[in-house]
Design a protein around this motif. Structure first.
Motif, PDB file in Angstrom:
ATOM      1  N   TYR A  60      -0.180   8.287   2.122  1.00  0.00           N
ATOM      2  CA  TYR A  60      -0.696   9.269   1.608  1.00  0.00           C
ATOM      3  C   TYR A  60      -1.979   9.283   1.024  1.00  0.00           C
ATOM      4  O   TYR A  60      -3.160   9.514   1.166  1.00  0.00           O
ATOM      5  CB  TYR A  60      -0.363  10.876   1.356  1.00  0.00           C
ATOM      6  CG  TYR A  60      -1.190  12.199   1.983  1.00  0.00           C
ATOM      7  CD1 TYR A  60      -1.534  12.585   3.362  1.00  0.00           C
ATOM      8  CD2 TYR A  60      -1.104  12.805   0.602  1.00  0.00           C
ATOM      9  CE1 TYR A  60      -2.281  13.601   2.612  1.00  0.00           C
ATOM     10  CE2 TYR A  60      -2.655  13.913   0.520  1.00  0.00           C
ATOM     11  CZ  TYR A  60      -2.364  14.211   1.742  1.00  0.00           C
ATOM     12  OH  TYR A  60      -3.304  15.413   2.989  1.00  0.00           O
ATOM     13  N   ARG A  64      -6.294   9.215   1.732  1.00  0.00           N
ATOM     14  CA  ARG A  64      -7.261   9.892   1.023  1.00  0.00           C
ATOM     15  C   ARG A  64      -8.332   8.930   0.093  1.00  0.00           C
ATOM     16  O   ARG A  64      -9.284   9.213   0.557  1.00  0.00           O
ATOM     17  CB  ARG A  64      -6.672  10.750   0.384  1.00  0.00           C
ATOM     18  CG  ARG A  64      -5.709  11.841   1.396  1.00  0.00           C
ATOM     19  CD  ARG A  64      -6.370  12.697   2.047  1.00  0.00           C
ATOM     20  NE  ARG A  64      -5.795  13.692   3.245  1.00  0.00           N
ATOM     21  CZ  ARG A  64      -6.760  14.176   4.324  1.00  0.00           C
ATOM     22  NH1 ARG A  64      -7.552  14.499   4.340  1.00  0.00           N
ATOM     23  NH2 ARG A  64      -5.212  15.083   4.540  1.00  0.00           N
ATOM     24  N   THR A  67     -11.150   7.529   1.799  1.00  0.00           N
ATOM     25  CA  THR A  67     -12.397   8.230   2.452  1.00  0.00           C
ATOM     26  C   THR A  67     -13.039   9.195   0.960  1.00  0.00           C
ATOM     27  O   THR A  67     -14.296   9.573   1.250  1.00  0.00           O
ATOM     28  CB  THR A  67     -11.805   9.564   3.693  1.00  0.00           C
ATOM     29  OG1 THR A  67     -10.752   9.779   2.962  1.00  0.00           O
ATOM     30  CG2 THR A  67     -10.986   8.636   4.957  1.00  0.00           C
ATOM     31  N   SER A  68     -13.337   8.216   0.021  1.00  0.00           N
ATOM     32  CA  SER A  68     -13.523   9.127  -1.332  1.00  0.00           C
ATOM     33  C   SER A  68     -14.717   8.368  -1.340  1.00  0.00           C
ATOM     34  O   SER A  68     -15.012   7.213  -0.908  1.00  0.00           O
ATOM     35  CB  SER A  68     -12.899   8.499  -2.227  1.00  0.00           C
ATOM     36  OG  SER A  68     -13.576   9.255  -3.329  1.00  0.00           O
ATOM     37  N   PRO A 147      -7.608  10.709   8.275  1.00  0.00           N
ATOM     38  CA  PRO A 147      -7.234  10.602   7.154  1.00  0.00           C
ATOM     39  C   PRO A 147      -5.373  12.077   7.837  1.00  0.00           C
ATOM     40  O   PRO A 147      -6.150  12.712   8.180  1.00  0.00           O
ATOM     41  CB  PRO A 147      -6.772  10.645   6.218  1.00  0.00           C
ATOM     42  CG  PRO A 147      -8.366  10.353   5.380  1.00  0.00           C
ATOM     43  CD  PRO A 147      -8.837  10.576   7.521  1.00  0.00           C
TER      44      PRO A 147
END
Length: 471
Positions: A60, A64, A67-68, A147
């Motif tokens: 998970y 995330r 996509t930072s 996500p």
């Protein structure tokens, strides 16, 4: 708790009724499915459930992270994902093997090193939720999907029907099913029940009978078997593993349909194949496509010339062998399939096959492919590389006269006949499936009960195991 245990049957019926009573509340259904999946994993060991949950948290966070805005490119995410998967496999599956081998090698040069002993069981479903995690993270990195929320990712990685041995669900296909536009529907109940009944026949009757009567005794003690008995065991194992794994796939496909989900098709009459390339398009299809998309293509695929294409293909199949098990025999199994695919590519390059061959040449190609696959299965089934060598040596002792005069010859030719008439059987089976799916609900119970009664009358005692649960 086995899928075929009475305990599972009782619990699943209760769960099924509660699940569909909550049909208007899809989110509640999802949480209930997560709870049931984790209870199933917990029934094997609490450690398996804890590791699955911890692994899910890491995936998970990786999703995330990908996509930072602070991240420069996706390479760090791929490196972390690869490190996680390799570390889990090394620790849980390969460490004991490497520990013994490394200590033995060091002892040969006079170094005595006691590496720590880790008494850890392989977590249930490790291979398949690892595959699912790769599909998810790569799909997010490629912006094929957004996500997922933590509960959705948890459900994707622990989905009850496919947690033990697949098939491999692509994230881009499975995740949308978690939140359907309308309340879930029972998907083709007749087909679901027929698949489960067919799975029971394959596993309880066909696979179990072959294992008990023709396979296990010979492979466990090949020195004590006659050459033709070994040949029969090799043929029988080819069908045993097919019935076992395709039966499991039938089962989980039926269970998924009963829960309102669809999983990918995993088998398509693989012993109809006329070459190894076709075989891998029909056998464990979800794994074949995974190897193609996440190993073969990232290695370069067929973009860098004919030689590099075949080197990538060989590397992908050897990696597949390493994934299946620890030991030289699994590496050889993967390498044999890689070699067979390379030889097919060479043959196809210089002498392309015609669109439609003669019936005799097609049968010859089918029999040749089947026997090559059987040859490779020897290394897959043998307890170790040395046992595989014994089996091959005993097979070399078969004489031409024994194929006609030996008391075991009839069974050998029956297996050859089975492969030869397999195309006809697949057509008959397809007709039967279509007929069963068209039956009205009130006409369904009688033939179903009669079929299952016959299966349990002739099936060996005991609950069959899933071969691929070990991988």
């Amino acid at each position: 708790m086995s899928f075929f245990s009475l305990d599972f049957s009782y619990y699943f019926v209760i769960f099924f009724l509660l699940y569909w009573l909550l049909r208007p509340y899809v989110a509640v259904q999802n949480y209930l499915l997560i709870a049931a999946s984790y209870l199933f994993v917990y029934s094997f060991s609490i450690g398996s459930a804890v590791i699955l949950f911890g692994y899910s948290i890491f995936i998970y966070l990786l999703g995330r992270l990908s996509t930072s805005n602070r991240l420069s490119g996706k390479k760090p995410v791929y490196i972390l994902l690869t490190a996680l998967v390799v570390s889990c496999f090394t620790l849980f599956k390969y460490y004991p093997f490497f520990r013994e081998g490394l200590q033995a090698k060091l002892a040969q040069i006079g170094l005595t090193v006691e590496m720590p002993v880790l008494d850890i069981l392989v977590p249930l479903g490790l291979s398949f939720y690892a595959f699912h995690s790769v599909s998810y993270v790569v799909s997010v990195c490629k912006e094929e999907i957004k996500p997922a929320s933590f509960p959705d990712l948890i459900l994707y990685l622990c989905f009850l029907p496919s947690i033990v041995a697949g098939p491999i669900n692509r994230a881009s296909v499975f995740l949308p099913q978690i939140h359907p536009q309308q309340p879930r529907e029972l998907l083709n109940v007749n087909r679901a029940i027929a698949l489960i009944a067919w799975a029971i026949a394959k596993l309880f009757l066909c696979s179990a009978f072959l294992a008990e009567n023709l396979v296990n005794g010979v492979f466990e003690s090949p020195d004590n078997a006659e050459p033709l008995q070994i040949l029969i065991a090799v043929y029988a194992y080819a069908w045993q593993i097919y019935f076992n794994f395709s039966g499991y796939t039938n089962l989980v496909t039926g269970l998924a349909l009963l829960l309102g989900f669809q999983v990918p098709k995993n088998f398509n009459s693989p012993y109809l194949s006329h070459n190894l390339q076709e075989f891998w398009k029909r056998w464990h299809i979800s794994l074949s496509e995974f190897i193609r998309d996440y190993i073969y293509i990232p290695l370069g695929g067929n973009k860098n010339g004919f030689m590099r294409k075949n080197a990538n293909l060989m590397a992908a199949m050897v990696i597949s062998g390493i994934w299946h098990g620890v030991g030289l025999n699994f590496i050889v199994w993967g390498a044999l399939h890689g070699l067979g695919l390379v030889l097919f590519n060479i043959k196809h390059k210089y002498r392309p096959a015609s669109a439609s061959g003669h019936i005799v040449s097609n049968l010859a190609a089918q029999l040749l492919t089947f026997h090559y696959v059987c040859f490779a299965w020897i290394f897959f089934r043998a307890s170790d590389f040395g046992s595989a060598g014994v089996i091959l040596h005993r097979l070399s002792e078969i004489s031409l006269s024994s194929l006609f005069l030996d008391c075991n010859a009839v069974l050998v030719w029956l297996f050859v006949l089975l492969v030869s008439i397999y195309p006809l059987w697949t057509k008959i089976k397809a007709s039967l499936v279509n007929m069963v799916e068209r039956l009205p609900w009130y006409a369904y119970p009688a033939p179903l009960i009669a079929f299952l009664t016959l299966v349990f009358i002739f099936a060996p005692a005991g609950v069959p195991g899933f071969i691929y649960a070990n991988f």
